[in-house]
Design a protein around this motif. Structure first.
Motif, mmCIF file in Angstrom:
data_model
loop_
_atom_site.group_PDB
_atom_site.id
_atom_site.type_symbol
_atom_site.label_atom_id
_atom_site.label_comp_id
_atom_site.label_asym_id
_atom_site.label_seq_id
_atom_site.Cartn_x
_atom_site.Cartn_y
_atom_site.Cartn_z
ATOM 1 N N GLU A 106 14.676 -10.053 5.428
ATOM 2 C CA GLU A 106 13.575 -10.268 6.364
ATOM 3 C C GLU A 106 12.282 -9.618 5.866
ATOM 4 O O GLU A 106 11.258 -9.665 6.526
ATOM 5 C CB GLU A 106 13.933 -9.673 7.731
ATOM 6 C CG GLU A 106 15.110 -10.388 8.392
ATOM 7 C CD GLU A 106 15.584 -9.665 9.643
ATOM 8 O OE1 GLU A 106 14.940 -8.650 10.001
ATOM 9 O OE2 GLU A 106 16.569 -10.094 10.251
ATOM 10 N N GLU A 107 12.341 -8.967 4.682
ATOM 11 C CA GLU A 107 11.179 -8.311 4.073
ATOM 12 C C GLU A 107 10.575 -7.241 4.973
ATOM 13 O O GLU A 107 9.371 -7.084 5.074
ATOM 14 C CB GLU A 107 10.097 -9.323 3.688
ATOM 15 C CG GLU A 107 10.545 -10.307 2.645
ATOM 16 C CD GLU A 107 9.406 -11.166 2.144
ATOM 17 O OE1 GLU A 107 9.566 -11.796 1.103
ATOM 18 O OE2 GLU A 107 8.354 -11.184 2.807
ATOM 19 N N ASN A 108 11.471 -6.471 5.608
ATOM 20 C CA ASN A 108 10.983 -5.405 6.476
ATOM 21 C C ASN A 108 11.511 -4.037 6.073
ATOM 22 O O ASN A 108 11.397 -3.092 6.834
ATOM 23 C CB ASN A 108 11.409 -5.670 7.934
ATOM 24 C CG ASN A 108 10.591 -6.777 8.545
ATOM 25 O OD1 ASN A 108 9.426 -6.922 8.245
ATOM 26 N ND2 ASN A 108 11.227 -7.573 9.370
ATOM 27 N N MET A 109 12.087 -3.934 4.886
ATOM 28 C CA MET A 109 12.641 -2.648 4.494
ATOM 29 C C MET A 109 11.525 -1.636 4.319
ATOM 30 O O MET A 109 10.549 -1.889 3.635
ATOM 31 C CB MET A 109 13.429 -2.778 3.193
ATOM 32 C CG MET A 109 14.151 -1.492 2.810
ATOM 33 S SD MET A 109 15.154 -1.708 1.360
ATOM 34 C CE MET A 109 15.845 -0.066 1.196
ATOM 35 N N SER A 110 11.686 -0.468 4.916
ATOM 36 C CA SER A 110 10.600 0.502 4.956
ATOM 37 C C SER A 110 10.198 1.015 3.586
ATOM 38 O O SER A 110 9.075 1.456 3.400
ATOM 39 C CB SER A 110 11.000 1.691 5.832
ATOM 40 O OG SER A 110 12.164 2.299 5.333
ATOM 41 N N THR A 111 11.088 0.984 2.607
ATOM 42 C CA THR A 111 10.738 1.473 1.275
ATOM 43 C C THR A 111 10.435 0.331 0.321
ATOM 44 O O THR A 111 10.237 0.547 -0.858
ATOM 45 C CB THR A 111 11.891 2.302 0.682
ATOM 46 O OG1 THR A 111 13.071 1.520 0.686
ATOM 47 C CG2 THR A 111 12.118 3.567 1.465
ATOM 48 N N ALA A 117 5.879 -1.910 -5.710
ATOM 49 C CA ALA A 117 4.793 -1.280 -6.457
ATOM 50 C C ALA A 117 5.143 -1.063 -7.919
ATOM 51 O O ALA A 117 4.320 -1.274 -8.798
ATOM 52 C CB ALA A 117 4.441 0.059 -5.817
ATOM 53 N N PHE A 118 6.369 -0.650 -8.180
ATOM 54 C CA PHE A 118 6.750 -0.361 -9.547
ATOM 55 C C PHE A 118 7.425 -1.534 -10.240
ATOM 56 O O PHE A 118 7.632 -1.506 -11.443
ATOM 57 C CB PHE A 118 7.695 0.846 -9.585
ATOM 58 C CG PHE A 118 6.989 2.142 -9.363
ATOM 59 C CD1 PHE A 118 6.408 2.825 -10.415
ATOM 60 C CD2 PHE A 118 6.879 2.675 -8.092
ATOM 61 C CE1 PHE A 118 5.747 4.030 -10.211
ATOM 62 C CE2 PHE A 118 6.217 3.871 -7.876
ATOM 63 C CZ PHE A 118 5.654 4.550 -8.937
ATOM 64 N N GLY A 119 7.819 -2.551 -9.497
ATOM 65 C CA GLY A 119 8.442 -3.724 -10.104
ATOM 66 C C GLY A 119 9.712 -3.351 -10.851
ATOM 67 O O GLY A 119 10.516 -2.551 -10.393
ATOM 68 N N PHE A 149 3.426 -2.400 7.067
ATOM 69 C CA PHE A 149 2.822 -3.113 5.947
ATOM 70 C C PHE A 149 3.160 -4.598 5.992
ATOM 71 O O PHE A 149 4.290 -4.989 6.286
ATOM 72 C CB PHE A 149 3.320 -2.548 4.618
ATOM 73 C CG PHE A 149 2.676 -1.247 4.228
ATOM 74 C CD1 PHE A 149 1.790 -0.608 5.072
ATOM 75 C CD2 PHE A 149 2.977 -0.663 3.006
ATOM 76 C CE1 PHE A 149 1.208 0.588 4.706
ATOM 77 C CE2 PHE A 149 2.396 0.534 2.640
ATOM 78 C CZ PHE A 149 1.514 1.169 3.487
ATOM 79 N N THR A 150 2.176 -5.397 5.669
ATOM 80 C CA THR A 150 2.417 -6.833 5.511
ATOM 81 C C THR A 150 2.747 -7.095 4.042
ATOM 82 O O THR A 150 2.615 -6.214 3.190
ATOM 83 C CB THR A 150 1.167 -7.632 5.899
ATOM 84 O OG1 THR A 150 0.107 -7.307 4.972
ATOM 85 C CG2 THR A 150 0.724 -7.305 7.317
ATOM 86 N N ALA A 151 3.160 -8.334 3.759
ATOM 87 C CA ALA A 151 3.423 -8.700 2.367
ATOM 88 C C ALA A 151 2.157 -8.525 1.532
ATOM 89 O O ALA A 151 2.211 -8.115 0.369
ATOM 90 C CB ALA A 151 3.921 -10.140 2.295
ATOM 91 N N GLY A 152 1.002 -8.812 2.147
ATOM 92 C CA GLY A 152 -0.261 -8.642 1.445
ATOM 93 C C GLY A 152 -0.551 -7.186 1.135
ATOM 94 O O GLY A 152 -1.061 -6.864 0.055
ATOM 95 N N ASP A 153 -0.209 -6.298 2.076
ATOM 96 C CA ASP A 153 -0.403 -4.866 1.852
ATOM 97 C C ASP A 153 0.446 -4.384 0.680
ATOM 98 O O ASP A 153 -0.027 -3.625 -0.171
ATOM 99 C CB ASP A 153 -0.009 -4.066 3.106
ATOM 100 C CG ASP A 153 -0.953 -4.314 4.270
ATOM 101 O OD1 ASP A 153 -2.134 -4.616 4.024
ATOM 102 O OD2 ASP A 153 -0.481 -4.218 5.422
ATOM 103 N N ARG A 154 1.691 -4.849 0.650
ATOM 104 C CA ARG A 154 2.581 -4.425 -0.424
ATOM 105 C C ARG A 154 2.101 -4.943 -1.772
ATOM 106 O O ARG A 154 2.166 -4.248 -2.786
ATOM 107 C CB ARG A 154 4.014 -4.886 -0.136
ATOM 108 C CG ARG A 154 4.670 -4.150 1.028
ATOM 109 C CD ARG A 154 6.154 -4.406 1.087
ATOM 110 N NE ARG A 154 6.453 -5.785 1.421
ATOM 111 C CZ ARG A 154 6.580 -6.243 2.655
ATOM 112 N NH1 ARG A 154 6.420 -5.422 3.676
ATOM 113 N NH2 ARG A 154 6.863 -7.508 2.881
#
Length: 249
Positions: A106-111, A117-119, A149-154
């Motif tokens: 669901e793309e809601n994992m807090s981490t 960020a690091f891929g 965070f949204t997907a855009g924020d990430r």
């Protein structure tokens, strides 16, 4: 009562003959009889014991424990009770893993922002991080912010982090010296990137940089420049009157 060859016994128990030979060699299941040519012959009682062994194995018991249970039937309850507890704990872990996967889907994992960020270079030890810092105000704050965070924020964070790593690698290649204006700007850029998750100051940045240099996973995420980043941060801290060796969180 009938006797069964090792092949017949293996077929009945649905194991291999090699398994039966191993059980025999360790004294777990020794056939009652042997032929004059020394071939193993298993009685119906032997097969019943073999079935019990398979049940215990299915419960995850070690062969050494099964040997003791068969030798001392009274200990079976104790062993099975312990095994049930271990299995229950494993089920609980699997359920947590399943819940985590659902959250990831669901793309809601807090981490997730950190992983993004690091891929491919991200050290990938969220559980270790939570074990180390979980329950601290900074951890709770970072988790709270990340959930919003949204997907855009990430994606924006991932871009900023990639840009910072590029700048760090370029500065290292050019030999930018710690304590210079360019180094100070780089240090501030690093601090600002982390402040998106929790409140950070120079002391805390010093402690984080120390970890980056000591942990090879973080060092790899910074393309092997973790120690260099620490030098830059330490120099900036000293310029601001902070002793890196006595930095406080």
């Amino acid at each position: 009562m009938s006797d069964h060859t090792i092949g017949e016994a293996a077929d009945i128990l649905k194991v291999t003959t090699r398994t039966l030979r191993h059980w025999d060699s360790i004294g777990l299941l020794t056939p009652s009889r042997r032929t004059t040519a020394d071939h193993r012959l298993y009685s119906d009682e032997d097969l019943a014991v073999g079935a019990r062994i398979l049940i215990y194995r299915g419960a995850g018991m070690a062969l050494a424990d099964i040997t003791r249970v068969l030798a001392e039937p009274a200990s079976a309850r104790e062993h099975l009770t312990r095994q049930r507890r271990l299995i229950s704990e494993k089920i609980a872990r699997l359920r947590r893993m399943n819940d985590t996967i659902d959250i990831l889907l669901e793309e809601n994992m807090s981490t997730e922002h950190t992983v993004d960020a690091f891929g491919d270079d991200w050290p990938g030890y969220a559980e270790e991080a939570e074990a180390r810092w979980g329950g601290t105000p900074e951890w709770d704050e970072s988790q709270r912010r990340a959930r919003g965070f949204t997907a855009g924020d990430r994606e924006a964070f991932r871009r900023r982090q990639a840009e910072f790593v590029e700048l760090l690698a370029d500065a290292a290649a050019r030999g930018v010296a710690p304590g210079t204006a360019e180094a100070a700007a780089l240090v501030d850029k690093h601090l600002a990137s982390i402040e998106g998750f929790y409140e950070l100051n120079r002391d805390r940045q010093v402690i984080l940089a120390r970890m980056y240099a000591a942990d090879e996973r973080f060092d790899a995420a910074y393309r092997g420049h973790g120690a260099y980043l620490k030098e830059l941060v330490d120099a900036q801290a000293r310029a601001e009157g902070i002793d890196p060796g006595n930095a406080n969180w």
